[in-house]
Design a protein around this motif. Structure first.
Motif, PDB file in Angstrom:
ATOM      1  N   ASN A  90       0.806  -1.324   0.060  1.00 11.91           N
ATOM      2  CA  ASN A  90      -0.020   0.171   0.009  1.00 11.91           C
ATOM      3  C   ASN A  90       0.663   1.311   0.026  1.00 11.91           C
ATOM      4  N   LEU A  91       1.878   1.318   0.686  1.00  8.36           N
ATOM      5  CA  LEU A  91       3.014   2.356   0.719  1.00  8.36           C
ATOM      6  C   LEU A  91       3.303   2.667  -0.604  1.00  8.36           C
ATOM      7  N   ASN A  92       3.928   1.751  -1.421  1.00 10.52           N
ATOM      8  CA  ASN A  92       4.008   1.649  -2.907  1.00 10.52           C
ATOM      9  C   ASN A  92       3.081   2.159  -3.737  1.00 10.52           C
ATOM     10  N   ARG A  93       1.764   1.919  -3.388  1.00 12.17           N
ATOM     11  CA  ARG A  93       0.690   2.482  -4.167  1.00 12.17           C
ATOM     12  C   ARG A  93       0.591   3.996  -4.162  1.00 12.17           C
ATOM     13  N   ILE A  94       0.791   4.254  -2.683  1.00 12.98           N
ATOM     14  CA  ILE A  94       0.770   5.708  -2.410  1.00 12.98           C
ATOM     15  C   ILE A  94       1.911   6.412  -3.351  1.00 12.98           C
ATOM     16  N   LEU A  95       2.934   5.966  -3.387  1.00 12.33           N
ATOM     17  CA  LEU A  95       3.931   6.422  -4.275  1.00 12.33           C
ATOM     18  C   LEU A  95       3.538   6.546  -5.704  1.00 12.33           C
ATOM     19  N   TYR A  96       3.154   5.406  -6.246  1.00 10.08           N
ATOM     20  CA  TYR A  96       2.534   5.088  -7.513  1.00 10.08           C
ATOM     21  C   TYR A  96       1.446   5.949  -7.984  1.00 10.08           C
ATOM     22  N   PHE A  97       0.392   6.249  -6.957  1.00 10.23           N
ATOM     23  CA  PHE A  97      -0.453   7.240  -7.419  1.00 10.23           C
ATOM     24  C   PHE A  97       0.041   8.655  -7.363  1.00 10.23           C
ATOM     25  N   THR A  98       1.135   8.930  -6.895  1.00  9.90           N
ATOM     26  CA  THR A  98       1.592  10.257  -6.410  1.00  9.90           C
ATOM     27  C   THR A  98       2.083  10.562  -7.881  1.00  9.90           C
ATOM     28  N   CYS A  99       2.867   9.490  -8.502  1.00 11.66           N
ATOM     29  CA  CYS A  99       3.613   9.497  -9.845  1.00 11.66           C
ATOM     30  C   CYS A  99       2.472   9.740 -10.728  1.00 11.66           C
ATOM     31  N   ASP A 100       1.533   8.987 -10.753  1.00 13.37           N
ATOM     32  CA  ASP A 100       0.364   8.990 -11.726  1.00 13.37           C
ATOM     33  C   ASP A 100      -0.252  10.427 -11.836  1.00 13.37           C
ATOM     34  N   SER A 115       9.752  15.514 -16.670  1.00 13.87           N
ATOM     35  CA  SER A 115       9.997  14.586 -17.795  1.00 13.87           C
ATOM     36  C   SER A 115       9.069  13.369 -17.493  1.00 13.87           C
ATOM     37  N   LYS A 116       8.458  13.232 -18.671  1.00 17.25           N
ATOM     38  CA  LYS A 116       7.395  11.977 -18.638  1.00 17.25           C
ATOM     39  C   LYS A 116       8.162  10.791 -18.411  1.00 17.25           C
ATOM     40  N   GLU A 117       9.280  10.566 -19.147  1.00 14.80           N
ATOM     41  CA  GLU A 117      10.051   9.249 -19.225  1.00 14.80           C
ATOM     42  C   GLU A 117      10.488   9.018 -17.644  1.00 14.80           C
ATOM     43  N   LYS A 118      10.857  10.037 -17.101  1.00 16.62           N
ATOM     44  CA  LYS A 118      11.530   9.953 -15.523  1.00 16.62           C
ATOM     45  C   LYS A 118      10.424   9.352 -14.642  1.00 16.62           C
ATOM     46  N   TRP A 119       9.087  10.236 -14.714  1.00 20.28           N
ATOM     47  CA  TRP A 119       8.194   9.891 -13.692  1.00 20.28           C
ATOM     48  C   TRP A 119       7.441   8.665 -14.234  1.00 20.28           C
ATOM     49  N   ARG A 120       7.268   8.191 -15.318  1.00 19.44           N
ATOM     50  CA  ARG A 120       6.847   7.026 -15.870  1.00 19.44           C
ATOM     51  C   ARG A 120       7.867   5.857 -15.296  1.00 19.44           C
ATOM     52  N   HIS A 121       8.989   6.000 -15.351  1.00 19.60           N
ATOM     53  CA  HIS A 121       9.787   5.063 -14.789  1.00 19.60           C
ATOM     54  C   HIS A 121       9.636   4.985 -13.350  1.00 19.60           C
ATOM     55  N   ARG A 122       9.540   6.006 -12.533  1.00 24.67           N
ATOM     56  CA  ARG A 122       9.249   6.092 -11.284  1.00 24.67           C
ATOM     57  C   ARG A 122       7.941   5.225 -10.842  1.00 24.67           C
ATOM     58  N   ALA A 123       6.942   5.470 -11.661  1.00 22.34           N
ATOM     59  CA  ALA A 123       5.660   5.089 -11.413  1.00 22.34           C
ATOM     60  C   ALA A 123       5.622   3.428 -11.585  1.00 22.34           C
ATOM     61  N   SER A 124       6.146   2.988 -12.756  1.00 22.02           N
ATOM     62  CA  SER A 124       6.469   1.599 -13.018  1.00 22.02           C
ATOM     63  C   SER A 124       7.574   1.220 -11.777  1.00 22.02           C
ATOM     64  N   GLN A 125       8.408   1.505 -11.203  1.00 20.73           N
ATOM     65  CA  GLN A 125       9.164   1.036 -10.038  1.00 20.73           C
ATOM     66  C   GLN A 125       8.077   0.613  -8.953  1.00 20.73           C
ATOM     67  N   CYS A 126       7.539   1.800  -8.581  1.00 18.24           N
ATOM     68  CA  CYS A 126       6.410   1.577  -7.594  1.00 18.24           C
ATOM     69  C   CYS A 126       5.384   0.774  -7.475  1.00 18.24           C
ATOM     70  N   TYR A 127       4.813   0.555  -8.825  1.00 15.61           N
ATOM     71  CA  TYR A 127       4.026  -0.518  -9.456  1.00 15.61           C
ATOM     72  C   TYR A 127       4.531  -1.974  -9.112  1.00 15.61           C
ATOM     73  N   PHE A 128       5.623  -1.818  -9.557  1.00  9.49           N
ATOM     74  CA  PHE A 128       6.382  -3.112  -9.790  1.00  9.49           C
ATOM     75  C   PHE A 128       6.621  -3.763  -8.242  1.00  9.49           C
ATOM     76  N   TYR A 129       7.215  -2.883  -7.509  1.00 14.77           N
ATOM     77  CA  TYR A 129       7.282  -3.361  -5.996  1.00 14.77           C
ATOM     78  C   TYR A 129       6.013  -3.708  -5.059  1.00 14.77           C
ATOM     79  N   SER A 130       4.977  -2.898  -5.588  1.00 15.80           N
ATOM     80  CA  SER A 130       3.662  -3.172  -4.957  1.00 15.80           C
ATOM     81  C   SER A 130       3.277  -4.329  -5.531  1.00 15.80           C
ATOM     82  N   LEU A 131       3.131  -4.872  -6.566  1.00 15.50           N
ATOM     83  CA  LEU A 131       2.882  -6.211  -6.891  1.00 15.50           C
ATOM     84  C   LEU A 131       3.739  -7.249  -6.379  1.00 15.50           C
TER      85      LEU A 131
END
Length: 244
Positions: A90-100, A115-131
């Motif tokens: 859930n903490l990673n989901r919070i970070l993911y939704f922040t990036c989103d 930078s879209k690419e930088k924030w997309r990469h961060r969002a993908s990382q948070c989503y990955f860890y959450s999963l």
């Protein structure tokens, strides 16, 4: 009709429908991409896919609050493994939704120097860890269910909702006891089975974006569509949703 209206009145229901449409368009555009005379259709499908993605970002603007509340609830769990896995997820989901949210702000040009690419990469990382934490939770629950089934099997009793002994089960049991217990555990816990399949399907997208396992849009589209359909099922029937 009443159940459909009730489903679409939920924000999660609308998000699942948008998500299913998004991945269906991704899959169809991949299939038709190299077909002669299908260029316009492919462009329309990609346009719809992009619109669905943008619409889902708008729907998710308030999800950060839900993730915070989910974190508060999960940290109260008595089981330390479930507490750790779900709270970390859930903490990673919070970070993911922040990036989103940052990506949505950039997509509507409220802020241009992002930078879209930088924030997309961060969002993908948070989503990955959450999963990963959700899958760890699934494996932990599967292990507990298998242990329960093994104990019941040793006592000669039935712990599930249906008969545990039939001709198919007998053949499977004689082949491999581990597979037999796993089969019974998942058979008697449909929410656990659906959640595990859904999380494994979802994992493919961040793996591809982060470069850990490169695949093609067609495979991502199939997995995303399967995951979306399972998500629709759990929203339409809350009994199919894994509680903890």
């Amino acid at each position: 009709m009443e159940s459909f209206v009730k489903f679409t009145n939920q924000s999660q229901g609308r998000d699942r429908l948008f998500r299913a449409t998004q991945y269906a368009c991704m899959l169809l555009s991949y299939i038709l991409e190299n077909k002669a005379g299908r260029e316009k259709l492919v462009m329309k499908l990609k346009h719809v896919e992009s619109n669905m993605s943008s619409g889902r970002k708008l729907f998710r603007l308030g999800n950060m609050v839900h993730a915070i509340e989910a974190s508060k609830a999960s940290i109260q769990l008595s089981d330390p493994v479930l507490c750790y896995c779900l709270t970390a997820a859930n903490l990673n989901r919070i970070l993911y939704f922040t990036c989103d949210t940052v990506l949505w702000v950039r997509s509507v040009d409220l802020v241009s120097d992002i930078s879209k690419e930088k924030w997309r990469h961060r969002a993908s990382q948070c989503y990955f860890y959450s999963l990963l934490f959700h899958i760890a939770r699934d494996l932990y629950v599967i292990r507990n269910c298998m242990e329960k089934e093994r104990q019941c099997k040793q006592k000669g009793s039935d712990c599930g909702n249906g008969p545990t002994l039939n001709s198919d089960n007998t053949r499977l049991e004689s082949h491999d006891s581990f597979l037999f217990i796993l089969y019974l555990s998942l058979k008697n816990n449909p929410p656990l089975l659906l959640d595990t399949i859904k999380n494994l399907c979802d994992l493919l997208s961040p793996l591809d974006r982060l470069g850990f396992y490169k695949t093609n849009p067609g495979f991502i589209g199939i997995c995303g569509l399967v995951s979306s359909i399972l998500g629709i099922m759990t929203v339409a029937n809350p009994q199919l949703k894994l509680k903890h």
